[in-house]
Design a protein around this motif. Structure first.
Motif, short mmCIF file in Angstrom:
data_model
loop_
_atom_site.label_atom_id
_atom_site.label_comp_id
_atom_site.label_asym_id
_atom_site.label_seq_id
_atom_site.Cartn_x
_atom_site.Cartn_y
_atom_site.Cartn_z
N TRP A 93 -29.94 -20.97 -18.35
CA TRP A 93 -29.01 -19.92 -17.82
C TRP A 93 -28.92 -18.91 -18.59
O TRP A 93 -29.07 -17.53 -18.19
CB TRP A 93 -27.62 -20.50 -17.34
CG TRP A 93 -26.77 -19.72 -16.61
CD1 TRP A 93 -26.91 -19.65 -15.18
CD2 TRP A 93 -25.58 -18.88 -17.11
NE1 TRP A 93 -25.95 -18.81 -14.96
CE2 TRP A 93 -25.20 -18.35 -16.01
CE3 TRP A 93 -25.45 -18.70 -18.44
CZ2 TRP A 93 -24.27 -17.49 -15.97
CZ3 TRP A 93 -24.19 -17.59 -18.47
CH2 TRP A 93 -23.62 -17.13 -17.23
N TRP A 94 -28.72 -19.03 -19.87
CA TRP A 94 -28.62 -17.99 -20.98
C TRP A 94 -30.02 -17.22 -20.99
O TRP A 94 -30.00 -15.99 -21.00
CB TRP A 94 -27.99 -18.50 -22.23
CG TRP A 94 -26.48 -18.61 -22.18
CD1 TRP A 94 -25.92 -19.84 -22.35
CD2 TRP A 94 -25.50 -17.61 -22.22
NE1 TRP A 94 -24.34 -19.54 -22.19
CE2 TRP A 94 -24.27 -18.41 -22.22
CE3 TRP A 94 -25.59 -16.18 -21.85
CZ2 TRP A 94 -23.11 -17.54 -21.78
CZ3 TRP A 94 -24.53 -15.55 -21.75
CH2 TRP A 94 -23.15 -16.28 -21.93
N HIS A 100 -32.36 -13.23 -26.46
CA HIS A 100 -32.59 -14.20 -27.20
C HIS A 100 -31.69 -15.40 -27.09
O HIS A 100 -30.47 -14.96 -27.08
CB HIS A 100 -32.96 -13.65 -28.64
CG HIS A 100 -33.43 -14.48 -29.56
ND1 HIS A 100 -35.08 -15.04 -29.37
CD2 HIS A 100 -33.03 -15.35 -30.56
CE1 HIS A 100 -35.27 -15.80 -30.45
NE2 HIS A 100 -34.24 -15.97 -31.22
N VAL A 101 -32.16 -16.58 -27.14
CA VAL A 101 -31.14 -17.53 -27.14
C VAL A 101 -31.53 -18.59 -28.32
O VAL A 101 -32.73 -19.08 -28.48
CB VAL A 101 -31.22 -18.35 -25.92
CG1 VAL A 101 -30.19 -19.72 -25.97
CG2 VAL A 101 -30.89 -17.39 -24.66
N VAL A 102 -30.49 -18.86 -29.25
CA VAL A 102 -30.85 -19.78 -30.18
C VAL A 102 -29.91 -20.95 -29.96
O VAL A 102 -28.84 -21.04 -29.75
CB VAL A 102 -30.23 -19.23 -31.87
CG1 VAL A 102 -30.82 -20.25 -32.76
CG2 VAL A 102 -31.19 -18.06 -32.03
N GLY A 117 -40.29 -27.20 -21.68
CA GLY A 117 -39.87 -26.34 -20.39
C GLY A 117 -38.93 -25.14 -20.71
O GLY A 117 -38.33 -24.57 -19.78
N LEU A 118 -38.92 -24.55 -21.98
CA LEU A 118 -38.14 -23.51 -22.11
C LEU A 118 -38.99 -22.20 -22.16
O LEU A 118 -40.17 -22.19 -22.67
CB LEU A 118 -37.42 -23.72 -23.76
CG LEU A 118 -36.57 -24.86 -23.59
CD1 LEU A 118 -35.89 -24.92 -25.14
CD2 LEU A 118 -35.17 -24.60 -22.81
N PRO A 119 -38.07 -21.12 -21.66
CA PRO A 119 -38.74 -19.84 -21.63
C PRO A 119 -39.32 -19.25 -23.24
O PRO A 119 -38.73 -19.91 -24.37
CB PRO A 119 -38.11 -18.84 -21.02
CG PRO A 119 -36.93 -19.70 -20.55
CD PRO A 119 -37.28 -21.15 -21.30
N ALA A 120 -39.94 -18.20 -23.30
CA ALA A 120 -40.29 -17.71 -24.67
C ALA A 120 -39.32 -17.10 -25.36
O ALA A 120 -39.10 -17.17 -26.63
CB ALA A 120 -41.27 -16.72 -24.47
N ASN A 121 -38.08 -16.77 -24.97
CA ASN A 121 -37.09 -16.16 -25.71
C ASN A 121 -36.05 -17.16 -26.14
O ASN A 121 -35.05 -16.86 -26.56
CB ASN A 121 -36.27 -15.07 -24.62
CG ASN A 121 -35.70 -15.65 -23.63
OD1 ASN A 121 -36.08 -16.86 -23.02
ND2 ASN A 121 -34.56 -15.04 -23.06
N VAL A 122 -36.40 -18.40 -26.10
CA VAL A 122 -35.46 -19.53 -26.48
C VAL A 122 -36.04 -19.91 -28.00
O VAL A 122 -37.26 -20.36 -27.67
CB VAL A 122 -35.25 -20.73 -25.64
CG1 VAL A 122 -34.53 -21.86 -25.95
CG2 VAL A 122 -34.54 -20.06 -24.20
#
Length: 154
Positions: A93-94, A100-102, A117-122
């Motif tokens: 969701w974030w 960016h998500v850390v 399964g996580l996007p590149a910005n995670v």
């Protein structure tokens, strides 16, 4: 279906029955249908079937209250970095709302499961949980009570 739709659907029955009978019937239907309709509208119903937090459209949502989701959804996070403890639906969701998500995850099996399964910005980090070091308890020494000037005798 809204409260108005329920009222409209019940209108012909209300004309046929006396008020002492039609009102409790209508109120009962409203009491039963309102939570069901709310559950469908918010995605709670779909989340229950899918066993994952999703919106009514099937998009991932965090396990936050619906008012909290409404509050956060109304804000712009596109230039922000989000720090999250525990990954999952909220990470997805974030990631669709922030630059960016850390995420720090403490369960190795869950970390491995969601990592692919996580996007590149995670940025996902596994942090091994360790018990805290034993600490020595310091005994509290009782200090003598101070008396206020009003309590002292002269």
């Amino acid at each position: 279906m809204s409260q108005f739709a329920i009222r409209e659907a019940f209108a012909p029955i209300k004309k046929l029955l006396p008020a002492w009978l039609s009102n409790p019937i209508r109120n009962s239907f409203t009491a039963i249908l309102t939570p069901i309709l709310y559950s469908v509208r918010t995605g709670h119903f779909r989340s229950s079937l899918k066993m994952a937090a999703v919106s009514r459209h099937g998009e991932p949502i965090p396990w936050y209250t619906y008012p909290t989701l409404d509050f956060l959804s109304a804000r712009n996070y596109t230039s922000k970095t989000i720090l999250e403890f525990g990954g999952g639906q909220s990470t997805l969701w974030w990631s669709s709302r922030a630059k960016h998500v850390v995420t720090f995850e403490g369960k190795k099996d869950w970390h491995d499961r969601i990592a692919s399964g996580l996007p590149a910005n995670v940025e996902l980090h596994y942090v091994q949980k360790t018990p805290p070091a034993p600490t020595q308890r310091k005994s509290l020494k009782s200090s003598p009570r101070r008396q206020s000037p009003a309590m002292t005798s002269s």
